[in-house]
Design a protein around this motif. Structure first.
Motif, PDB file in Angstrom:
ATOM      1  N   ARG A 240     -11.453  -3.951  -8.393  1.00 37.51           N
ATOM      2  CA  ARG A 240     -12.776  -3.424  -8.034  1.00 37.51           C
ATOM      3  C   ARG A 240     -13.682  -3.347  -9.261  1.00 37.51           C
ATOM      4  O   ARG A 240     -14.833  -3.762  -9.248  1.00 37.51           O
ATOM      5  CB  ARG A 240     -12.592  -2.037  -7.410  1.00 37.51           C
ATOM      6  CG  ARG A 240     -13.851  -1.403  -6.854  1.00 37.51           C
ATOM      7  CD  ARG A 240     -13.517  -0.104  -6.102  1.00 37.51           C
ATOM      8  NE  ARG A 240     -12.687   0.823  -6.872  1.00 37.51           N
ATOM      9  CZ  ARG A 240     -13.140   1.632  -7.836  1.00 37.51           C
ATOM     10  NH1 ARG A 240     -14.414   1.645  -8.135  1.00 37.51           N
ATOM     11  NH2 ARG A 240     -12.310   2.441  -8.479  1.00 37.51           N
TER      12      ARG A 240
ATOM     13  N   GLN B 286      -2.680   1.651  -6.003  1.00 38.12           N
ATOM     14  CA  GLN B 286      -4.082   2.040  -6.158  1.00 38.12           C
ATOM     15  C   GLN B 286      -4.644   1.553  -7.502  1.00 38.12           C
ATOM     16  O   GLN B 286      -5.797   1.118  -7.589  1.00 38.12           O
ATOM     17  CB  GLN B 286      -4.218   3.572  -6.033  1.00 38.12           C
ATOM     18  CG  GLN B 286      -5.651   4.039  -5.973  1.00 38.12           C
ATOM     19  CD  GLN B 286      -6.441   3.369  -4.833  1.00 38.12           C
ATOM     20  OE1 GLN B 286      -5.978   3.316  -3.690  1.00 38.12           O
ATOM     21  NE2 GLN B 286      -7.614   2.846  -5.144  1.00 38.12           N
TER      22      GLN B 286
ATOM     23  N   LYS C 192      -9.914  -7.830   2.508  1.00 42.91           N
ATOM     24  CA  LYS C 192     -10.512  -7.023   3.571  1.00 42.91           C
ATOM     25  C   LYS C 192     -11.363  -5.879   3.014  1.00 42.91           C
ATOM     26  O   LYS C 192     -12.488  -5.674   3.425  1.00 42.91           O
ATOM     27  CB  LYS C 192      -9.379  -6.466   4.447  1.00 42.91           C
ATOM     28  CG  LYS C 192      -9.841  -6.057   5.813  1.00 42.91           C
ATOM     29  CD  LYS C 192      -8.655  -5.761   6.720  1.00 42.91           C
ATOM     30  CE  LYS C 192      -9.133  -4.828   7.820  1.00 42.91           C
ATOM     31  NZ  LYS C 192      -8.065  -4.044   8.405  1.00 42.91           N
ATOM     32  N   LYS C 193     -10.800  -5.137   2.051  1.00 42.98           N
ATOM     33  CA  LYS C 193     -11.488  -3.917   1.586  1.00 42.98           C
ATOM     34  C   LYS C 193     -12.505  -4.202   0.485  1.00 42.98           C
ATOM     35  O   LYS C 193     -13.491  -3.502   0.356  1.00 42.98           O
ATOM     36  CB  LYS C 193     -10.468  -2.890   1.065  1.00 42.98           C
ATOM     37  CG  LYS C 193      -9.457  -2.457   2.095  1.00 42.98           C
ATOM     38  CD  LYS C 193     -10.006  -1.363   2.996  1.00 42.98           C
ATOM     39  CE  LYS C 193      -8.947  -0.949   3.978  1.00 42.98           C
ATOM     40  NZ  LYS C 193      -9.243   0.085   4.871  1.00 42.98           N
ATOM     41  N   LEU C 194     -12.213  -5.189  -0.368  1.00 44.92           N
ATOM     42  CA  LEU C 194     -13.140  -5.450  -1.480  1.00 44.92           C
ATOM     43  C   LEU C 194     -13.982  -6.705  -1.235  1.00 44.92           C
ATOM     44  O   LEU C 194     -14.917  -6.980  -1.981  1.00 44.92           O
ATOM     45  CB  LEU C 194     -12.382  -5.596  -2.807  1.00 44.92           C
ATOM     46  CG  LEU C 194     -11.486  -4.420  -3.240  1.00 44.92           C
ATOM     47  CD1 LEU C 194     -10.866  -4.685  -4.602  1.00 44.92           C
ATOM     48  CD2 LEU C 194     -12.271  -3.116  -3.292  1.00 44.92           C
TER      49      LEU C 194
ATOM     50  N   VAL D  60      -5.606  -2.076  -7.278  1.00 47.92           N
ATOM     51  CA  VAL D  60      -6.865  -2.231  -6.533  1.00 47.92           C
ATOM     52  C   VAL D  60      -8.038  -1.817  -7.420  1.00 47.92           C
ATOM     53  O   VAL D  60      -9.074  -2.494  -7.464  1.00 47.92           O
ATOM     54  CB  VAL D  60      -6.825  -1.389  -5.229  1.00 47.92           C
ATOM     55  CG1 VAL D  60      -8.183  -1.395  -4.537  1.00 47.92           C
ATOM     56  CG2 VAL D  60      -5.745  -1.920  -4.295  1.00 47.92           C
TER      57      VAL D  60
ATOM     58  N   PRO E 242       0.807  -1.242   0.000  1.00 46.90           N
ATOM     59  CA  PRO E 242       0.000   0.000   0.000  1.00 46.90           C
ATOM     60  C   PRO E 242       0.831   1.280   0.000  1.00 46.90           C
ATOM     61  O   PRO E 242       0.340   2.343  -0.339  1.00 46.90           O
ATOM     62  CB  PRO E 242      -0.816  -0.112   1.283  1.00 46.90           C
ATOM     63  CG  PRO E 242      -0.861  -1.567   1.593  1.00 46.90           C
ATOM     64  CD  PRO E 242       0.416  -2.159   1.082  1.00 46.90           C
TER      65      PRO E 242
ATOM     66  N   TYR F 121      -5.289  -6.918   1.501  1.00 43.42           N
ATOM     67  CA  TYR F 121      -6.048  -5.687   1.269  1.00 43.42           C
ATOM     68  C   TYR F 121      -7.303  -5.970   0.444  1.00 43.42           C
ATOM     69  O   TYR F 121      -8.397  -5.513   0.765  1.00 43.42           O
ATOM     70  CB  TYR F 121      -5.146  -4.673   0.547  1.00 43.42           C
ATOM     71  CG  TYR F 121      -5.757  -3.295   0.409  1.00 43.42           C
ATOM     72  CD1 TYR F 121      -5.454  -2.281   1.316  1.00 43.42           C
ATOM     73  CD2 TYR F 121      -6.625  -2.998  -0.647  1.00 43.42           C
ATOM     74  CE1 TYR F 121      -6.003  -1.012   1.191  1.00 43.42           C
ATOM     75  CE2 TYR F 121      -7.188  -1.738  -0.777  1.00 43.42           C
ATOM     76  CZ  TYR F 121      -6.869  -0.747   0.139  1.00 43.42           C
ATOM     77  OH  TYR F 121      -7.422   0.492  -0.006  1.00 43.42           O
TER      78      TYR F 121
END
Ligand SMILES: [Zn+2]
Length: 329
Positions: free
Chosen positions: A293, A286, A319-321, A289, A145, A316
């Motif tokens: 997404r 980014q 967890k985030k997506l 990611v 990240p 990541y």
């Protein structure tokens, strides 16, 4: 679905036992997504033991220029969007913004699921089309990240402005990797820089092959020819060479190195006549990611052989997506 995908010890991706991408497996057709060395491992073996080597016309021609001995009888050039039938599904290549000829691979299985391998890319959604997928295979090149370049949106302007400024006082020597140099040549032309380009042997051959396939550069010359000598005597030109190659230049030339591993500032001065510009041909963290997404896969496979901190990226994404993510091999 994920059981239909395997990644071997050198990063080759096997899909549905029908095809291997950017690696070698005996007796399987091989796709080469682009001409960078981490995607061309064991290519000579593939030339002998694979029934077919698939790639875009530019990529296959570049491989020969870069020294691979490939027999024409196994080469299968296909254009973006063209569909190829394989034993358990169909395969097509889609454009990716990275180096000329780069392709994403889309495999539609006869069972109804789709696997996509992004290969290397930047600017997903705008310049690299995002393909919807059930299983998405991605190299987390910048998987940490902290690998963010907040200036990626305007780095082209930074580079063009620097080259224009330096050209006002003499010649400019650009040091970049194969393919990145050719992207920069097209960028400089599109931004109105019309100084002649001087290219060393390999840069010249790669550029000429690319022009055969419709990507225009114009006014470029092979170093050592009479016309190149004359231009260099005038002292107003842009010289392109490999990132690691040393080139002697006259006292008025300035060197610009292009690096993908700078995250703090878009450019910095290294010495009196040396600059470094943070110009990458990869998405930062980014961008990776964002691709996941927008592609909305059910499963993600991170190819650890071509990733940096792949496990951080996988963590990541989960967890985030909320997408199930596997690390292979
Ligand atoms: Zn690459």
């Amino acid at each position: 679905m994920v059981t239909a995908v395997a990644i071997n010890s050198h990063g080759g991706i096997t899909v549905s036992e029908s095809v291997v991408i950017d690696g070698h497996e005996d007796n399987l057709p091989r796709v080469v997504t682009h001409a960078h060395s981490d995607h061309t491992k064991y290519l000579s073996r593939s030339s002998r033991n694979s029934p077919m080597i698939i790639g875009t016309p530019i990529t296959l021609e570049w491989l020969k220029i870069l020294g691979f001995k490939l027999s024409d009888s196994v080469l299968q050039p296909i254009n973006y969007g063209e569909v190829l039938r394989l034993p358990s599904g169909t395969l097509r290549l889609e454009k990716a913004l990275h180096i000329p000829g780069t392709a994403q691979v889309v495999f539609d299985s006869d069972e109804g699921w789709r696997a996509v391998y992004t290969s290397d890319f930047k600017k997903p959604g705008s310049h690299t089309p995002v393909i919807s997928s059930d299983v998405l295979i991605i190299d987390a090149v910048y998987g940490n990240p902290e690998f963010r370049r907040d200036f990626d949106d305007y780095i082209e302007i930074v580079l063009v402005d620097l080259v224009k400024e330096l050209l006002a006082s003499g010649s400019v020597y650009i040091h970049g990797y194969h393919g990145k140099n050719q992207e920069v040549m097209m960028l400089l032309r599109s931004e109105g820089i019309d100084a002649p380009f001087i290219l060393d042997h390999k840069q010249y051959a790669l550029t000429r092959a690319m022009e055969h396939h419709g990507l225009r550069v114009r006014d470029y010359h092979h170093v050592g020819t009479e016309e190149a000598d004359e231009i260099m005597r005038d002292g107003w030109f842009v010289y392109f060479t490999h990132f690691f190659r040393r080139v002697e230049c006259d006292g008025f030339g300035t060197h610009v190195k292009l690096s993908g591993w700078e995250f703090k500032k878009p450019m910095r001065q290294l010495g009196r006549r040396w600059w470094l510009v943070a110009f990458s041909d990869h998405s930062d963290f980014q961008g990776l990611v964002d691709y996941v997404r927008l592609s909305r896969p059910k499963e993600v496979i991170v190819n650890c052989k071509r990733s940096t901190d792949g496990y951080l990226f996988a963590k990541y994404v989960e967890k985030k997506l909320g997408v199930k993510t596997y690390l292979l091999p």
